[in-house]
Scaffold this active site. Sequence first.
Site, short mmCIF file in Angstrom:
data_model
loop_
_atom_site.label_atom_id
_atom_site.label_comp_id
_atom_site.label_asym_id
_atom_site.label_seq_id
_atom_site.Cartn_x
_atom_site.Cartn_y
_atom_site.Cartn_z
CG HIS A 1 6.67 0.05 -4.24
ND1 HIS A 1 7.53 -0.25 -3.22
CD2 HIS A 1 7.45 0.26 -5.32
CE1 HIS A 1 8.78 -0.21 -3.66
NE2 HIS A 1 8.76 0.09 -4.94
CG HIS B 1 10.50 -1.30 -9.70
ND1 HIS B 1 10.96 -0.03 -9.97
CD2 HIS B 1 10.19 -1.29 -8.38
CE1 HIS B 1 10.94 0.70 -8.85
NE2 HIS B 1 10.47 -0.04 -7.87
CD GLU C 1 12.38 -1.59 -4.75
OE1 GLU C 1 11.33 -1.20 -5.29
OE2 GLU C 1 13.12 -0.83 -4.07
CO CO Z 1 10.55 0.53 -5.83
#
Ligand code: CO
Length: 135
Positions: free
Chosen positions: A8, A80, A131
């Site tokens: 994502h 992020h 991440e």
């Molecule tokens: Co995230």
Amino acid sequence: MMIGRLNHVAIAVPDLEAAAAQYRDTLGAEVGPPQDEPDHGVTVVFITLPNTKIELLYPLGDASPIAGFLEKNPSGGIHHICYEVEDIRAAAAQLTASGARVLGDGEPKIGAHGKPVLFLHPKDFTGTLVELEEV
Ligand code: CO
């Protein structure tokens, strides 16, 4: 290690309802309901695209990790990106050995999708907060 799919892209937004409506009504995306994630200090709206997800992040509580980001970026911005890995502990060990910094205590935490995640220092990754999520 090798990173896998882009899981994502997370975008911090100053107005969650307006951003969700824009993705739903203007862009025609599949937009979920707001979900509070008290452990992470955010309210999240998940947007499902054919090849990845977008997560709209909005601060939740007094110590939200994205409050400062929104202060610096009042109209919002990409916060992020999340890459998938097969073995997050092995990935963390290898990255740490190569000099990259894992944020926090270095231990994976359970992320918004119920899977182990950790974050890498943006200064070690071309200014991007990364991440990793174990899938
Ligand atoms: Co995230």
